[in-house]
Design a protein around this motif. Structure first.
Motif, PDB file in Angstrom:
ATOM      1  N   GLU A 833       0.822  -1.210   0.000  1.00 49.46           N
ATOM      2  CA  GLU A 833       0.000   0.000   0.000  1.00 49.46           C
ATOM      3  C   GLU A 833       0.861   1.267   0.000  1.00 49.46           C
ATOM      4  O   GLU A 833       0.479   2.290  -0.571  1.00 49.46           O
ATOM      5  N   LYS A 834       2.042   1.225   0.578  1.00 46.66           N
ATOM      6  CA  LYS A 834       2.900   2.403   0.600  1.00 46.66           C
ATOM      7  C   LYS A 834       3.618   2.575  -0.731  1.00 46.66           C
ATOM      8  O   LYS A 834       3.669   3.670  -1.300  1.00 46.66           O
ATOM      9  N   SER A 835       4.262   1.565  -1.206  1.00 47.92           N
ATOM     10  CA  SER A 835       4.991   1.686  -2.463  1.00 47.92           C
ATOM     11  C   SER A 835       4.054   1.937  -3.628  1.00 47.92           C
ATOM     12  O   SER A 835       4.412   2.607  -4.598  1.00 47.92           O
ATOM     13  N   LEU A 836       2.845   1.364  -3.543  1.00 49.32           N
ATOM     14  CA  LEU A 836       1.871   1.581  -4.616  1.00 49.32           C
ATOM     15  C   LEU A 836       1.516   3.065  -4.708  1.00 49.32           C
ATOM     16  O   LEU A 836       1.376   3.619  -5.803  1.00 49.32           O
ATOM     17  N   LEU A 881       1.295  -6.501 -11.513  1.00 44.94           N
ATOM     18  CA  LEU A 881       1.351  -7.955 -11.626  1.00 44.94           C
ATOM     19  C   LEU A 881       2.639  -8.512 -11.044  1.00 44.94           C
ATOM     20  O   LEU A 881       2.676  -9.635 -10.537  1.00 44.94           O
ATOM     21  N   GLU A 882       3.705  -7.708 -11.083  1.00 46.09           N
ATOM     22  CA  GLU A 882       4.998  -8.190 -10.604  1.00 46.09           C
ATOM     23  C   GLU A 882       5.303  -7.704  -9.190  1.00 46.09           C
ATOM     24  O   GLU A 882       6.420  -7.868  -8.698  1.00 46.09           O
ATOM     25  N   SER A 883       4.314  -7.165  -8.588  1.00 45.79           N
ATOM     26  CA  SER A 883       4.557  -6.641  -7.235  1.00 45.79           C
ATOM     27  C   SER A 883       4.866  -7.750  -6.265  1.00 45.79           C
ATOM     28  O   SER A 883       4.494  -8.908  -6.464  1.00 45.79           O
ATOM     29  N   GLU A 884       5.525  -7.412  -5.199  1.00 47.37           N
ATOM     30  CA  GLU A 884       5.925  -8.384  -4.179  1.00 47.37           C
ATOM     31  C   GLU A 884       4.682  -8.873  -3.444  1.00 47.37           C
ATOM     32  O   GLU A 884       3.835  -8.072  -3.058  1.00 47.37           O
ATOM     33  N   ARG A 885       4.581 -10.287  -3.286  1.00 43.55           N
ATOM     34  CA  ARG A 885       3.418 -10.889  -2.639  1.00 43.55           C
ATOM     35  C   ARG A 885       3.619 -10.904  -1.118  1.00 43.55           C
ATOM     36  O   ARG A 885       4.752 -10.977  -0.641  1.00 43.55           O
ATOM     37  N   LEU A 901      -4.921  -8.943  -8.382  1.00 42.82           N
ATOM     38  CA  LEU A 901      -3.967  -8.036  -9.013  1.00 42.82           C
ATOM     39  C   LEU A 901      -4.225  -7.915 -10.509  1.00 42.82           C
ATOM     40  O   LEU A 901      -4.104  -6.841 -11.091  1.00 42.82           O
ATOM     41  N   GLU A 902      -4.565  -9.049 -11.106  1.00 42.05           N
ATOM     42  CA  GLU A 902      -4.851  -9.027 -12.532  1.00 42.05           C
ATOM     43  C   GLU A 902      -6.047  -8.145 -12.818  1.00 42.05           C
ATOM     44  O   GLU A 902      -6.070  -7.427 -13.824  1.00 42.05           O
ATOM     45  N   GLU A 903      -7.047  -8.250 -11.952  1.00 40.32           N
ATOM     46  CA  GLU A 903      -8.223  -7.399 -12.129  1.00 40.32           C
ATOM     47  C   GLU A 903      -7.824  -5.909 -12.017  1.00 40.32           C
ATOM     48  O   GLU A 903      -8.338  -5.074 -12.754  1.00 40.32           O
ATOM     49  N   GLN A 904      -6.911  -5.612 -11.085  1.00 40.84           N
ATOM     50  CA  GLN A 904      -6.474  -4.214 -10.894  1.00 40.84           C
ATOM     51  C   GLN A 904      -5.601  -3.750 -12.062  1.00 40.84           C
ATOM     52  O   GLN A 904      -5.635  -2.573 -12.444  1.00 40.84           O
ATOM     53  N   PHE A 908      -5.376  -0.678 -16.701  1.00 38.33           N
ATOM     54  CA  PHE A 908      -4.200   0.049 -17.161  1.00 38.33           C
ATOM     55  C   PHE A 908      -3.732  -0.486 -18.491  1.00 38.33           C
ATOM     56  O   PHE A 908      -3.196   0.265 -19.320  1.00 38.33           O
ATOM     57  N   ILE A 909      -3.957  -1.811 -18.708  1.00 37.12           N
ATOM     58  CA  ILE A 909      -3.643  -2.370 -20.023  1.00 37.12           C
ATOM     59  C   ILE A 909      -4.556  -1.736 -21.058  1.00 37.12           C
ATOM     60  O   ILE A 909      -4.141  -1.393 -22.166  1.00 37.12           O
TER      61      ILE A 909
END
Length: 961
Positions: A833-836, A881-885, A901-904, A908-909
């Motif tokens: 949530e912070k890095s995003l 999609l490549e964010s840290e889980r 994540l894919e939905e989010q 953007f795509i």
């Protein structure tokens, strides 16, 4: 007083009875007779008054009868006679003689005994009482008055004398008695009473021995009573009688001619006459008196009238009343203006004022003298001026001249210029009168010199110069000749300064001619070299150059030799003359020789050195005019080599550089110009020198040197704004050309900081600054200048151009791409949530930047920005999609998280596809570029089902239109 009456023949011995009074008186005399030797102490008449009186031989005194050799014996004899009891007549006579003798004895003592004199008085009174009608009582009364007088019983003496006159009017003692009465009254100051007695004596006529004395004292009584008009005829009568015959003028000479027995009479009479006239008002009173006297029958002035004026003047001189004395002398001239002695009296007027120290009046009277008695004056009509008067006139002319000249000099020193000028010209007028009236005077050269001096100081310079010449050369050889010759030169020199410019050459010629005449006539004159030196300079000024050189050579050869300074001056004239004649090589040689004669510290050295340099420079100019530029350049450079500090050297160096530029000798031109710039940084030509130097370096293929020169020009505030701007741009571009990044950066930065217009060029400058920063891996400065470029364009207003906007659009795109890269570099890490949030903000900033770039409306930048926008969205989707889980998720939780994540990421795509499709649509606008191609490729990857493996042409994808 002693009586000089003869003895009484009636005196004889007699017997008979004597009265008791007579016996007692006789006893008194017998008891009082002294045995001492008596002496004559009777006071003379003059002791009765302060005024001078005649000598006794002129004013006889009745003395007592002669005393025997032994007075005491005589007294004893009379006493013995009385003891014999003579007859009454004898007794009376013996008592009278005894009383006379006793009075005589007391006179002789000089200090009368009142008791003894009182006894004589008693005897006289007794005898008068005894014989009141005796015919000899006049003698007793006379002796009684004398006894009273000696006993200081003045009133009794006067009364007794009057009694004598009343009782014995025909007595032969009456004249003596009245005269004595007058003398006593005069001595008492009772002049009105004395006047009558003197007048009585005068009435007796010249038969009385007292006539002249009475006449003299009568005049004095009138004077003492202020009866001046009445006393003057009396004294004039005495003077007429006593003075020598003829018309008299000199008091001393006249009185010396009077006999010794009458000298005091005459002298005193003349003096009291002067006193009377002084009391009446002085010299004018004499004139008034003579005028009144002339109206009386038989009146008029006395024959000795000049003497009267002189005596009065002398009296005033004696009393130091110099002004009154002068007026007295002047009164004579006023009454007798044509008298032969009038000039003498005017001289006395002058002398009186001189003695009194009245200098201004002396001047006035001398002016009157020369006006009245100079040759040609009306006074001399029908007669010739006397040598004495001519001598005085001549001396007075000079005295007046010197007076006004001295007064003018004093006024000049005190700053009274106008008054001084007037006095100098007045002096000149008097000196000129000597020249015209006494042309043969032995001092005429000296006077002519004084005349010239006065004209000179009075401002009549040209007249003075001509008079100096006359003095110097018109009177033969005289002591003042050489002095006057030099003064003439000085006068012409002053005239040179006074005349208008148009008349200056003529005045200089006069000065030169006077100088040459002095040089020829007075070769040993102490000012010879001074005069010739000045004349040499003047010849040069009037452009008589050959004559100036010739005279200079004469001075150099003169013996005694000229001073070093004079030699330097004339050598300078020679050099200047050659220079003026455009004979520059000779001038160079002359100036060079002159320079060797000057001390290193000599103030003239600077001027001579500059003239030497000018001579060389002129040779360069001549060569340039002849088209020989190489010789001209060499001559110009020789100026600095010969006279390194010459004032003209900057011009010479500049002209040498110009000649080399014309010869396209770039190396020598550059060397000369650089030398100029180094030596004369403050010279006004430095600006032009730098421009020529910059052009020289450009033409010689030296961009770095040219750039440095343009940089100097651009920073010179004295240049025009246009010149500075162009020079600054050339400096930057030439440094760029020389591949000198650091100086180029500074030059571009200076340009964009100082010259905002034109916007297009400043935009290019900022573009180059950004590129140079990028090349130097200075991302911060790179982005700074890109940002500055965008801001400058945005604020340029009407100054914006398509070119400036294009450059700004490209810069804006690069800034946006940098922002996109910054966003791309942000990884989504835990806590997500912070890095995003950070990544999201960065992405939004990049999107905004790209949109701004696209807004410029240029196809290349807009399509590039659009492509980069799609990439930004795609990168954001990939980052999600490549964010840290999160840690410790179970398999099913991890799967669910990934689906989320894919939905989010999917929106953007879609945004990325939309962005690329926007570029794709531009194909229909006949646009095609690398950015559109890259968007098509990206669409193939993002939507392969729709865009994959199909040829994209302009007529494809109608659904996108």
């Amino acid at each position: 007083m002693r009586s000089n009456l003869p003895p009484n023949p009636r005196l004889k011995l007699a017997s008979g009875m004597r009265s008791p009074l007579a016996m007692s008186v006789a006893a008194l005399f017998l008891a009082s007779c002294a045995a001492s030797q008596p002496k004559d102490i009777s006071p003379p008449i003059r002791t009765l008054t302060k005024q001078s009186t005649p000598a006794e031989d002129k004013l006889p005194v009745i003395r007592s009868e002669a005393v025997t050799t032994d007075p005491e014996k005589a007294l004893e004899n009379y006493r013995e006679l009385l003891k014999l009891k003579p007859d009454d007549d004898t007794r009376v006579e013996a008592m009278r003689r005894l009383a006379d003798l006793q009075l005589q004895v007391e006179d002789s003592k000089g200090n009368s005994d009142p008791v003894a004199i009182g006894k004589s008085i008693t005897v006289y009174k007794m005898l008068l009482a005894e014989r009141p009608n005796d015919r000899n009582n006049d003698r007793l009364l006379y002796q009684l008055s004398r006894a009273y007088q000696n006993n200081n019983q003045i009133e009794e003496a006067i009364a007794t004398l009057r009694r004598l006159g009343e009782l014995y009017p025909t007595s032969n003692l009456i004249g003596d008695a009245r005269f004595r009465s007058a003398e006593i009254l005069y001595g008492l100051g009772r002049y009105d009473e004395a006047e009558k007695d003197y007048q009585f004596v005068l009435g007796l006529g010249t038969t009385t021995t007292f006539f002249e004395s009475a006449q003299y004292k009568y005049g004095w009584t009138l004077f003492k009573q202020s009866k001046y008009d009445a006393c003057l005829p009396i004294f004039f009568t005495i003077l007429n009688r006593e003075l020598p015959a003829g018309e008299l003028e000199d008091p001393d000479a006249a009185l010396k001619a009077v006999g010794k027995d009458k000298a005091e009479f005459a002298s005193s009479s003349l003096r009291v006459s002067s006193l009377a006239f002084a009391a009446l008002g002085g010299g004018n009173a004499i004139n008034d008196y003579f005028t009144r006297s002339a109206k009386v029958p038989g009146g008029g002035e006395p024959r000795f009238y000049p003497l009267v004026y002189n005596a009065l003047g002398d009296l005033f001189i004696e009393k130091r009343r110099y002004s009154d004395a002068a007026v007295s002398y002047a009164a004579f001239i006023s009454r007798y203006p044509s008298h032969p002695s009038a000039p003498k009296f005017q001289s006395r007027v002058i002398t009186a004022y001189q003695d009194g120290g009245f200098n201004d009046l002396v001047v006035r009277e001398k002016e009157r003298y020369v006006t009245a008695y100079a040759p040609g004056a009306p006074y001399w009509t029908g007669r010739q001026p006397s040598p004495e008067v001519l001598t005085t006139v001549r001396a007075s002319f000079e005295d007046l001249g010197r007076h006004y000249q001295a007064r003018a000099q004093a006024g000049q020193q005190a700053g009274r210029t106008a008054e001084a000028t007037k006095d100098f010209l007045a002096a000149a007028g008097w000196y000129q009168k000597i020249l015209s009236n006494f042309p043969s005077d032995p001092k005429i050269p000296e006077v002519n010199l004084l005349y010239a001096d006065s004209l000179f100081d009075g401002g009549r310079t040209a007249d003075a110069a001509n008079q100096y010449l006359k003095t110097a050369y018109s009177y033969g050889n005289h002591p003042k000749a050489s002095e006057a010759a030099y003064a003439a030169v000085q006068a012409w020199q002053r005239l040179v300064k006074e005349v208008p410019a148009a008349e200056r050459p003529a005045a200089l010629r006069q000065s030169i001619d006077a100088s040459l005449k002095l040089a020829d006539t007075f070769p040993a004159h102490p000012q010879w070299t001074v005069v010739v030196t000045r004349a040499t300079q003047d010849l040069f000024e009037i452009k008589a150059l050959d004559e100036a050189v010739k005279l200079a050579e004469r001075l150099i050869a003169h013996t005694p030799a000229a001073t070093p300074d004079q030699r330097r001056i004339v050598l300078g004239v020679v050099a200047d003359a050659r220079f003026a004649q455009a004979r520059y090589p000779e001038a160079e040689a002359a100036y060079g020789n002159l320079l060797t004669l000057l001390a290193p510290s000599a103030p003239e050295r600077r001027v001579v050195a500059d003239q030497l340099a000018a001579s060389i420079y002129k040779q360069g100019e001549a060569a340039r005019t002849a088209g020989n530029l190489r010789a001209a350049a060499d001559a110009f450079l020789r100026v600095g080599a010969t006279v390194p500090d010459a004032a003209i050297r900057p011009n010479a160096d500049y002209d040498a550089a110009s000649a080399y530029l014309s010869l396209e000798d770039w190396q020598k031109a550059a060397t000369t110009l650089e030398g100029f710039r180094t030596r004369y940084p403050a010279n006004p030509l430095v600006s032009d020198v730098d421009k020529k130097l910059a052009a020289t370096y450009q033409k010689d293929g030296k961009p770095a040197a040219a750039a440095a020169t343009f940089a100097r020009i651009s920073q010179r505030t004295t240049e025009t704004p246009e010149t500075r701007r162009e020079s600054a741009w050339l400096a930057a571009t030439l440094y760029d050309e020389a591949k000198m990044a650091a100086p180029a950066g500074k030059a571009y930065e200076y340009y964009v900081s100082n010259f905002t217009q034109p916007v297009e060029r400043s935009s290019i400058g900022r573009r180059r600054l950004a590129d140079l920063s990028l090349a130097a891996n200075d991302k911060g400065r790179y982005l700074y200048w890109l940002n500055e470029l965008v801001k400058a364009d945005a604020g340029a207003g009407a100054g914006r151009t398509d070119a400036s906007k294009l450059v700004a659009a490209q810069a804006s795109l690069e800034l946006a791409m940098s922002a996109a890269q910054d966003a791309r570099n942000i990884k989504l890490t835990l806590p997500v949530e912070k890095s995003l949030l950070v990544r999201k903000n960065a992405t939004e900033a990049a999107v905004q930047a790209l949109n701004r770039s696209a807004a410029y409306g240029f196809a290349d930048t807009t399509t590039a920005a659009t492509y980069e926008l799609g990439v930004v969205y795609q990168d954001f989707s990939r980052a999600l999609l490549e964010s840290e889980r999160p840690k410790n998720l179970k398999a099913d939780e991890l799967e669910q998280y990934s689906l989320l994540l894919e939905e989010q990421a999917d929106p953007f795509i879609q945004k990325a596809i939309e962005a690329h499709e926007a570029n794709l649509k531009r194909i229909s606008q006949n646009l095609w570029n690398a950015s559109i191609a890259k968007s098509i490729k990206a669409l193939g990857e993002l939507a392969p089902a729709k865009y994959g493996k199909r040829e994209i042409r302009e007529d494809s994808y109608d659904t996108l239109r």
